[in-house]
Design an enzyme around this catalytic site. Structure first.
Site, PDB file in Angstrom:
ATOM      1  N   ASP A 196      90.084 -40.334  16.504  1.00  0.00           N
ATOM      2  CA  ASP A 196      91.293 -39.874  15.840  1.00  0.00           C
ATOM      3  C   ASP A 196      92.509 -40.700  16.258  1.00  0.00           C
ATOM      4  OD1 ASP A 196      92.784 -37.781  14.275  1.00  0.00           O
ATOM      5  OD2 ASP A 196      93.690 -37.433  16.235  1.00  0.00           O
ATOM      6  N   GLU A 207      90.399 -44.103  13.173  1.00  0.00           N
ATOM      7  CA  GLU A 207      91.502 -43.818  12.271  1.00  0.00           C
ATOM      8  C   GLU A 207      92.702 -44.552  12.851  1.00  0.00           C
ATOM      9  OE1 GLU A 207      94.337 -40.199  10.626  1.00  0.00           O
ATOM     10  OE2 GLU A 207      93.441 -40.105  12.609  1.00  0.00           O
ATOM     11  N   ASP A 252      95.488 -47.267   2.877  1.00  0.00           N
ATOM     12  CA  ASP A 252      96.119 -48.020   1.789  1.00  0.00           C
ATOM     13  C   ASP A 252      95.279 -47.958   0.519  1.00  0.00           C
ATOM     14  OD1 ASP A 252      98.056 -48.666   3.610  1.00  0.00           O
ATOM     15  OD2 ASP A 252      98.026 -50.817   3.204  1.00  0.00           O
ATOM     16  N   ASP A 309      92.925 -35.091   5.886  1.00  0.00           N
ATOM     17  CA  ASP A 309      94.372 -35.266   6.009  1.00  0.00           C
ATOM     18  C   ASP A 309      95.050 -35.286   4.649  1.00  0.00           C
ATOM     19  OD1 ASP A 309      94.992 -35.319   8.733  1.00  0.00           O
ATOM     20  OD2 ASP A 309      94.363 -37.404   8.942  1.00  0.00           O
TER      21      ASP A 309
END
Length: 578
Positions: free
Chosen positions: A245, A282, A308, A378
């Site tokens: 994470d 991530e 992106d 997320d």
């Protein structure tokens, strides 16, 4: 005799409670470590440590917390579990399809055993890797898991350590690898690590408070604590890889960065275990060093999430431009991420107010090291009401989005339920046992979205159990009209990805994109294949560059091959062999 050990370098006196009594611990050979041999303590013995006469504390490396994060620890014998996966050797990232899920909301039961009952669905879908959101013990019954306080213990409401092992074993029996999301950039509020040693430092600051101590005095042991934790999941639970994470929040200024050290240790462990192990990060940094080999000066991780790409697909489909979506939305941006990976590769980021990122060397870096996705926890859960993209798009656009992800030169990842356009939201939910913290989290959530014009009454209360229950998947939807057609489309695309090597070819320099910004269409060239997407409001003839030979997949019956074009209805997707 049973040995207990703990690292507490600042303590003057350490005791361990076991078998109904307190035992004094003495200094061990390693500096700062304490140890004690007590009478035979069988598997399942409850124990705790006491520092300088203070209150009982759980073991920082507690293998089990049956009474919750604040309770005493319980010993656990990893060798007692009867594994059935002896022939399993893991799965490489290249060619994989990943499925991210949250244990508590994946099924009505919200346990490992309940999740096992749905694994055949994932196998039949074509998934090869299951990515579990964090399962380390955290306060309360339910939550996302990123506030874990006992990093070595499995959350008891999910089924504890045996439950996780049964789940992994069942996955391997279906040829499904298991990735586990771990959090090393911070530890949840209520942990007792700082009472034992310098696990944190004020030298750096993170969004979650003091940084984990990776480069200050005492950091050797802290790094060993985290690397030992990673080794435990992979060795003792037969996990096939870790998703790390927010690695951009790992503050480390040592010459050997923690990520590089971790990658080196995991490579050695893979050789020892004789199976494939995967590390995925991530990262918000848009820094290709994360997935560049250590020999070439990188950190040596196997993959990283690519926000992106998500942002370019999401904005192209939805038209959203608020917040960090502001720079995205054009087909030129989508074409750039399909060929260059990062949109922000040293370019200006209006959301950040500065330039951001650096270019990926597409001649040397394979595309499979980047994960592409239409949704993740997320990008759904951090929206004000946890609304999925399917709440706003018609089925034809959902099919285009799925097509762009599953034919991209990246490793595709799905978020649970997206394959049938789940009608349930996935919201931000917590079950903090500290009333003050619970109120602060709820108030902070409302204030955050009030700044974007949301009415406070529209923001779900994270502490309300109804918020958690609303987020559970409704598996009956799969059989309903609209949902079952999308599910069939996902299966078709994943099968196509398996069948045509062009779709798993990782060579980014061989990907070419033609597009028309005004006409709202693009064509991606991948070897013999052309991936065509028409996002415009009317029919369009998209150029193939050479004669079309076969329509391999189409989201609309109106797609047809011409001499060197494919005619596409509005909001349609097709894969053509030339």
């Amino acid at each position: 005799m049973t040995a207990f050990r703990v690292w507490a370098p600042a303590a003057g006196r350490v005791e361990v409670q076991a078998l109904g009594d307190w035992y004094p611990m003495g200094p061990a050979a390693a500096p700062g470590w304490w140890e004690a041999d007590v009478g035979h303590a069988p598997d399942g013995t409850d124990y705790a440590f006491r520092l300088d006469g203070g209150p009982p504390l759980p073991d920082p490396r507690s293998p089990r917390q049956p009474f919750g994060p604040q309770g005493v620890s319980r010993s656990y014998d990893h060798s007692a579990f009867a594994w059935a996966d002896r022939g399993w050797r893991g799965t490489p990232l290249h060619g994989s399809v990943i499925y991210e899920l949250h244990l508590g909301t994946f099924t009505p039961g919200g346990t490992f055993d309940a999740a096992i009952e749905r694994l055949d669905h994932l196998r039949d879908l074509g998934v090869t890797m299951v990515e579990l959101m964090p399962v380390a013990a955290f306060p309360g019954r339910h939550g996302w898991g990123y506030d874990g306080t006992n990093l070595w213990a499995v959350h008891e409401p999910y089924g504890g350590p045996d439950g996780l092992k049964r789940f992994v074993d069942a996955c391997h029996a279906r040829r499904l690898a298991v990735l586990l999301d771990v959090v090393y950039n911070h530890v949840g509020i209520g942990n007792h690590l700082a009472e034992f040693g310098p696990y944190f430092t004020d030298a750096h600051v993170t969004p979650w408070g003091p940084a984990v101590n990776l480069d200050q005095p005492g950091s050797d042991e802290v790094r060993d604590f985290l690397i030992g934790n990673a080794r435990m999941w992979l060795r003792d639970y037969h996990i096939d890889g870790l998703r790390l994470d927010a690695v951009h929040a790992l503050e480390d200024h040592r010459a050997l960065h923690f990520l590089e050290q971790l990658a080196d240790e995991m490579q050695a462990l893979a050789a020892q275990l004789d199976r494939e192990l995967v590390l995925i990060a991530e990262s918000d940094g848009n820094d290709p060093r994360v997935v560049t080999s250590r020999e070439a000066g990188g950190y040596g991780l196997d993959g990283q999430w690519s926000d992106d790409f998500h942002h370019t697909v999401h904005t192209a489909l939805t038209g959203e431009r608020q917040g960090y979506y502001g720079d995205f939305g054009s087909l030129a941006a989508l074409a750039k991420t399909l060929t260059k990976v990062f949109f922000h590769d040293g370019s200006w980021s209006s959301f950040r107010g500065r330039s951001h990122g650096r270019p990926v060397d597409v001649l040397r870096t394979p595309g499979h090291r980047f994960l592409g996705y239409l949704q993740d926890h997320d990008q759904v859960g951090n929206r004000a009401t946890g609304d999925r993209i399917s709440a706003h798009l018609p089925p034809d656009l959902l099919k285009v989005g799925a097509g762009l992800v599953l034919t991209a030169p990246f490793t595709p990842m799905l978020f649970m339920g997206e394959e049938w356009a789940a009608g349930t939201p996935w919201q931000y939910f917590t079950d903090h046992t500290d009333p003050g913290l619970a109120k602060a989290v709820a108030d902070g959530r409302r204030a955050e979205f009030a700044a974007f014009g949301w009415d406070a009454t529209e923001i779900p209360d994270p502490q309300d159990e109804a918020t958690f229950l609303r987020s559970k998947l409704d598996w009956s939807e799969r059989d309903h009209a609209g949902h079952r057609e999308l599910l069939a489309w996902y299966r078709e695309l994943i099968a196509l990805r398996r069948r045509w090597p062009e779709l798993t070819d990782p060579r980014l320099d061989r990907v070419h994109v033609d597009f028309d910004e005004d006409g709202r269409w693009l064509v991606v060239t991948r070897g013999r294949l052309r991936i065509a997407a028409n996002l415009g409001p009317g029919d369009a003839a998209l150029p193939l560059g050479q004669p079309g030979a076969e329509l391999l997949a189409a989201s609309s019956a109106g797609a047809a091959i011409g001499s060197d074009t494919v005619t596409m209805p509005a909001t349609a997707f097709a894969v053509v062999r030339t």
